[in-house]
Structure formats: structure tokens, C-alpha cells
Motif scaffolding. Sequence first.
Motif, PDB file in Angstrom:
ATOM      1  N   LEU A 155       0.898  -1.166   0.147  1.00  0.00           N
ATOM      2  CA  LEU A 155       0.361  -0.158   0.111  1.00  0.00           C
ATOM      3  C   LEU A 155       0.808   1.307   0.288  1.00  0.00           C
ATOM      4  CD1 LEU A 155      -2.913  -0.144   2.718  1.00  0.00           C
ATOM      5  CD2 LEU A 155      -2.971  -0.023   0.245  1.00  0.00           C
ATOM      6  N   LEU A 156       0.537   2.211  -0.488  1.00  0.00           N
ATOM      7  CA  LEU A 156       1.392   3.610  -0.975  1.00  0.00           C
ATOM      8  C   LEU A 156       0.629   4.285   0.515  1.00  0.00           C
ATOM      9  CD1 LEU A 156       1.298   4.668  -4.046  1.00  0.00           C
ATOM     10  CD2 LEU A 156       2.684   3.252  -3.392  1.00  0.00           C
ATOM     11  N   GLY A 157      -0.431   3.820   1.041  1.00  0.00           N
ATOM     12  CA  GLY A 157      -0.656   4.698   2.197  1.00  0.00           C
ATOM     13  C   GLY A 157      -1.789   3.942   2.909  1.00  0.00           C
ATOM     14  N   TYR A 158      -1.623   4.553   4.329  1.00  0.00           N
ATOM     15  CA  TYR A 158      -2.404   3.563   5.275  1.00  0.00           C
ATOM     16  C   TYR A 158      -2.796   4.910   6.288  1.00  0.00           C
ATOM     17  CZ  TYR A 158      -5.432   0.628   7.889  1.00  0.00           C
ATOM     18  OH  TYR A 158      -5.972  -0.211   8.706  1.00  0.00           O
ATOM     19  N   LEU A 159      -2.208   5.617   7.223  1.00  0.00           N
ATOM     20  CA  LEU A 159      -1.835   6.516   8.216  1.00  0.00           C
ATOM     21  C   LEU A 159      -0.213   7.136   8.230  1.00  0.00           C
ATOM     22  CD1 LEU A 159      -0.659   5.178  10.437  1.00  0.00           C
ATOM     23  CD2 LEU A 159      -2.527   3.900  10.659  1.00  0.00           C
ATOM     24  N   GLY A 160      -0.584   8.379   9.391  1.00  0.00           N
ATOM     25  CA  GLY A 160       0.954   8.451   9.088  1.00  0.00           C
ATOM     26  C   GLY A 160       0.980  10.703   9.431  1.00  0.00           C
ATOM     27  N   VAL A 161       2.217  10.909   9.925  1.00  0.00           N
ATOM     28  CA  VAL A 161       2.228  11.619  10.167  1.00  0.00           C
ATOM     29  C   VAL A 161       2.734  12.350   9.246  1.00  0.00           C
ATOM     30  CG1 VAL A 161       4.689  11.025  11.676  1.00  0.00           C
ATOM     31  CG2 VAL A 161       3.097  13.321  11.703  1.00  0.00           C
ATOM     32  N   ASN A 162       2.897  14.137   9.122  1.00  0.00           N
ATOM     33  CA  ASN A 162       3.709  14.612   7.800  1.00  0.00           C
ATOM     34  C   ASN A 162       4.859  16.104   8.768  1.00  0.00           C
ATOM     35  OD1 ASN A 162       2.405  16.964   7.951  1.00  0.00           O
ATOM     36  ND2 ASN A 162       1.709  16.886   5.615  1.00  0.00           N
ATOM     37  N   ASP A 163       5.476  16.115   7.870  1.00  0.00           N
ATOM     38  CA  ASP A 163       6.745  17.355   8.888  1.00  0.00           C
ATOM     39  C   ASP A 163       5.724  18.711   8.807  1.00  0.00           C
ATOM     40  OD1 ASP A 163       6.144  18.434   5.928  1.00  0.00           O
ATOM     41  OD2 ASP A 163       8.585  17.999   5.657  1.00  0.00           O
ATOM     42  N   ALA A 164       4.511  19.029   8.130  1.00  0.00           N
ATOM     43  CA  ALA A 164       3.699  20.358   8.343  1.00  0.00           C
ATOM     44  C   ALA A 164       3.057  20.399   9.650  1.00  0.00           C
ATOM     45  CB  ALA A 164       3.265  20.386   6.328  1.00  0.00           C
TER      46      ALA A 164
END
Length: 341
Positions: A155-164
Amino acid sequence: MTDAPLLELSGSPHARGLLHGRALAGRLRGFLDDSLARLGHLTDRAAGLDALRPEIEAHRAVIAEALPDLAAEIDGLAEGAGIDRDAAWLLQLRRELIGYSRVTAGDCTTYATSAGGAPVLAQTVDLNGNLDDQVAVLSVSGPRHRSLVLSFAGLLGYLGVNDAGIAVGINLVLGGDWQPGVPPYLAIRHVLDTAGTVEQAVEILRELPLASSRAFTICGVDRTVCVEATVAERRVLEGEELVHTNHFLDAGLAEQDEINIFAKNSSRRRLQTVLDAGIPKAGDTEGHHRLLSTPPILVPDNGDIRRERTVSAVILRPDLGEMRLWPGDPSAVPEQVHSLH
């Protein structure tokens, strides 16, 4: 011990896909060879890629128009892993291809707060298919933001956090008609790639042509919201503290809820357990871990591959760009810590 590798993905969309596919080629091929990404174990229909190609193509047409960068990344994943292009797309669409299942023992418990200037989002990931052997963490250099993304089986995504300073969690909810469109996991990846504020994240989720219903919890440094979504509708819930399981909380969408009564009882029980316990402070890793790894929040393995169970747990800190991950049963596996800084 569950192997949850960290993959560094950068460059063009196609290059990111190539890196991802090459890094997990053997694992992804083995997964696809296991009754077509285990779909044969989870459904009563015969597992054959050819039979699914028209459905995959219908989704791909919408995704390629809405999210061309991610479409190119999926094609790169196929090339890198040495798998059929449609198989790489199938990995993004497994949940949509399985379709509605109204009987669910668990399907993630999520809570978040931005109180006191120390935001945190934590959740269990409850999935069927015994996917704890397919966990990976993607460190993605996206078009606008860098992010840490939890992934399962390509999967290219599921959940997460970014630097913004944006963290996004997810819960299954069942409502409305599912149709060819953008899977919610890819929607979350797009949010993490591009959103710099909670408001931008909400707007992205309002506009994308989603394939299926989900609840998206978005935690920023000073604001927490949940977007409950069907294919046709979006409702935004807001509060200093939010808890979500697998039934709609918005009164209007609750009237459309398709969840089975037994599953709804489980969902309500998990929601109330978090409300009764209270959300631990952001830095209280032990408190979060204890809550996430204790039933009923933890959904144990009952030996049935078709039943959801807890296959990971995370604590996301949008202010720190940090993901704390237990890849597998969180009561039984060691913690991994990943940071964008």
C-alpha cells in the motif's frame, strides 16, 4: 519478531514506486501468490486476477485522473517488484475488492487530542488476512511534504504523519454505495504529501472522489477533527479530544450506518473504554501503549484469518514528526520509533 522495514522513498513518483517495489519484491510476490493477496482466504469467490481486471481498471481510471502522481507510483511499484501492473493496483484496492462485510470484531480504535499544545493521535490497526507479516514504514519525500507512512503489503498509504504537523488516522465505517474511485488509504497518502494545515486536509478529503466509506481523524498542532465520509457525503466533527471506532458519530450519517448490531456493540464498547480511561498525555508512551494493548481496544487473534485482529498500533506526534509503532500485536512486540527530524 515482526519485520517492519523502513523504506526511504524519494525522487519522481515512478522512482518512489521503483524503490518500494525493489525493496519488498520477494515479500510482495509471495503475498500475491498466497491465494491472490489472500483474497481467496477472505471471500467465497475464486481468486483470479483476470476476473478482477475490469474492476481494477474502473478504479484506476478515476485514480489516474484525480491523483496522477500516485498512479505513476503504483506503476513504478509494479516494475520494481516485477509483478503484473494490475496486481500492483490490486494491492491498493484489496479492501474495496473485498467489499462490505457487516460483521467485524474490530476495525481500528483511534483517538486524538490537540489540548495543551502537545498533540497526539494514536490507534490500533485491526485488519483481517493476518497482515502483521506485511507491515512496512515508508519515509516519503513527497511533492510538498515529507512523511512517515504506515503501509501493509505494498500500500502507498494507510496512516501517518508529515513534517507540516499533520497526523491522519483511519477507521472503517460502513455506509452508502461503494464505487470505483480513490481508496481512502491513497487519499490519506495524498493528504500527507500535500496538506500543510488541518483545513487543507479537510478540503482535500471533501473534494476527492472516494471509493468507499471511512472516518479520517486529522490531528494538527492546535486543532483536531474527524471527517466521516461516504462516497456521497462528508461530515466534519471537531473537538479538543476525539475518539472514533467503527460506527458513524454524525447524527445524519448514523441513520445510514450499515454496521451489524454485534459489530456495533463492539465498536461502542471500544469507544466507551477510551472515553472512560481518558486520553493519556502526549508524552506518556507507557500510558498509550497500555491502552492500545489491552482488550477490548486490543482485538486478539482467534485463529480465523477472516476475522479482524490487531496487527499494529501507533502513536503519532505531529509536533515532533514522530511515529511510534508496534508492528504486530502491540502487547507482544517491541516498539519501533521513527522520526522526520
